[in-house]
Design an enzyme around this catalytic site. Structure first.
Site, PDB file in Angstrom:
ATOM      1  N   GLU A  21     -80.980  47.252 100.403  1.00  0.00           N
ATOM      2  CA  GLU A  21     -79.784  46.801 101.123  1.00  0.00           C
ATOM      3  C   GLU A  21     -79.850  47.315 102.556  1.00  0.00           C
ATOM      4  OE1 GLU A  21     -76.282  47.238  98.720  1.00  0.00           O
ATOM      5  OE2 GLU A  21     -75.284  48.273 100.347  1.00  0.00           O
ATOM      6  N   THR A  52     -75.156  44.084 104.180  1.00  0.00           N
ATOM      7  CA  THR A  52     -73.752  44.496 104.025  1.00  0.00           C
ATOM      8  C   THR A  52     -72.870  43.850 105.104  1.00  0.00           C
ATOM      9  OG1 THR A  52     -73.952  46.431 105.435  1.00  0.00           O
ATOM     10  CG2 THR A  52     -74.463  46.755 103.116  1.00  0.00           C
ATOM     11  N   GLY A 128     -63.932  45.451  99.654  1.00  0.00           N
ATOM     12  CA  GLY A 128     -63.938  46.203 100.917  1.00  0.00           C
ATOM     13  C   GLY A 128     -62.993  47.388 100.791  1.00  0.00           C
ATOM     14  N   TYR A 182     -68.949  50.936  89.068  1.00  0.00           N
ATOM     15  CA  TYR A 182     -68.878  52.352  89.458  1.00  0.00           C
ATOM     16  C   TYR A 182     -69.107  53.275  88.258  1.00  0.00           C
ATOM     17  CZ  TYR A 182     -66.862  50.090  93.496  1.00  0.00           C
ATOM     18  OH  TYR A 182     -66.683  49.267  94.584  1.00  0.00           O
ATOM     19  N   HIS A 186     -64.310  53.886  90.192  1.00  0.00           N
ATOM     20  CA  HIS A 186     -63.894  53.644  91.575  1.00  0.00           C
ATOM     21  C   HIS A 186     -62.829  54.670  91.942  1.00  0.00           C
ATOM     22  CE1 HIS A 186     -61.546  51.502  94.773  1.00  0.00           C
ATOM     23  NE2 HIS A 186     -62.773  51.351  95.232  1.00  0.00           N
ATOM     24  N   LYS A 308     -82.880  53.838 108.694  1.00  0.00           N
ATOM     25  CA  LYS A 308     -84.327  54.102 108.653  1.00  0.00           C
ATOM     26  C   LYS A 308     -84.866  53.968 107.234  1.00  0.00           C
ATOM     27  CE  LYS A 308     -85.178  56.851 112.676  1.00  0.00           C
ATOM     28  NZ  LYS A 308     -84.741  58.122 113.224  1.00  0.00           N
TER      29      LYS A 308
END
Ligand code: FAD
Length: 320
Positions: A21, A52, A128, A182, A186, A308
């Protein structure tokens, strides 16, 4: 061949796939840096790459008279454009993250129509987080409150049903829909089991697969999958792996994501006197996690590369 995520998984026939991602660059920066980060990861043949979406935020502009003007902006726009660019440059499926927050249902529809025209057939449907000045998530005017409603909107589109039906659609989209899960629940959910019921609702609404929040203890993932299966969730559950990269993550990750870090990992990170050494510990931990998950037959190992990619490259070269 470009396919749905679920088709990639089926085609792999039990072999664990590699995916990752990325975050769009801050506006004003070139996409080249992103390409430079992606390039070394393409040797591991990811069938898909996620991009994302960042929420909008307020900025304060000095009006020069001692007053500030509050304006809304998006620092990292361009998710769908980046997906299209990467898809065509590398001939790989891309998965834009589609948010409830910051978008009206109409804006979401336009975004999905763009994806369909661009041949982007996979999307992650997410609520979100709250905006930085908000304590709790608030639905955008004309937008969705929960990811489940977004899944329903996408499913409706797959059936040729637009928001304000004035036309008969003869070219339907066929989105494969991912949603978030999750393993440590969550942050807002009152319990793991109530969160799992909400996850089941998203799947019942049409989600085809789940990608998990990061976790550092595989037992949490295995328990989560077991509980999800017991609760009737049968779709693939893809583990999300994030290598620790800086010492500050010891506080930051539990604070932001409400996840626990194993004692052994904390001890190893605390021993490090430079972030270079922390990055190495992060790689070693993720390699160990990945190998165990792969041995358990997970469909995909999905890495949060966050900028990175050298650490994800190092992990993948030891695992794939
Ligand atoms: P939902 O599924 O809507 O759940 C949110 C909360 O509401 C949960 O606590 C749930 O239990 C509860 N809930 C659900 N339905 C109901 C109901 N009917 N009544 C009461 N409670 C309910 N964020 C970004 O901003 N951009 C990204 O690109 C991004 N990518 C992500 C990728 C992954 C794999 C993951 C795991 C998270 C990602 N996030 C991203 C973060 C995500 O937006 C947040 O975790 C957000 O707070 C919840 O999103 P959700 O889709 O899980 O929400």
């Amino acid at each position: 061949m470009l396919m749905k995520i679920t088709e990639h998984i089926k085609k792999a026939n039990g072999k664990t796939l590699f995916s990752f991602e990325i975050i769009p660059p801050k506006k004003g920066n070139s996409i080249q840096e992103l390409y430079n980060n992606i390039e070394p990861l393409m040797q591991f043949k990811p069938p898909f790459v996620d991009v994302t979406t960042s929420r909008e935020q307020y900025v304060y502009i000095d009006k020069g008279n001692g007053l500030l003007d509050r304006k809304i902006t998006r620092m990292r726009p361009g998710t769908v454009g980046i997906c299209a660019a990467i898809k065509h440059k590398y001939d790989v499926d891309t998965v834009p993250h589609v948010l409830c927050g910051g978008f009206s249902k109409e804006e979401t529809e336009y975004l999905l129509v763009d994806c369909h025209y661009l041949g982007i057939d996979n999307v992650m449907a997410l609520r979100g987080d709250a905006m930085s000045h908000q304590k709790y998530f608030e639905a955008t005017n004309g937008g969705h409150q929960y990811a489940k409603q977004l899944v329903e909107q996408i499913q409706n589109l797959n059936c040729g049903k637009y928001l304000h039906d004035v036309l008969e659609a003869d070219d339907k989209s066929d989105f494969c829909i991912g949603v978030a899960g999750y393993p440590e629940k969550h942050i807002e959910a009152p319990s793991l089991s109530s969160d799992l019921k909400r996850l089941k609702e998203k799947v019942d609404a049409g989600a085809d697969y789940v990608v998990t929040q990061m976790f550092f203890d595989n037992a949490k993932y295995f328990e989560f999958v077991k509980a999800a299966r017991a609760g009737g969730i049968t779709v693939p559950i893809i583990p999300g792996i994030k290598p620790i990269a800086v010492k500050r993550h010891l506080q930051l990750l539990p604070q932001v994501f409400k996840i626990d870090l194993p004692e052994d990992l904390i001890a190893e990170v605390e021993k490090c006197d430079t972030n270079k050494k922390v990055r190495q510990v992060g790689v070693e931990w993720a390699v160990q996690q990945s190998k165990e998950l792969m041995a358990a037959g997970v469909p995909v190992l999905h890495y949060y590369s966050m900028g990175k990619s050298d650490n994800v490259e190092s992990i993948a070269s030891q695992v794939f």
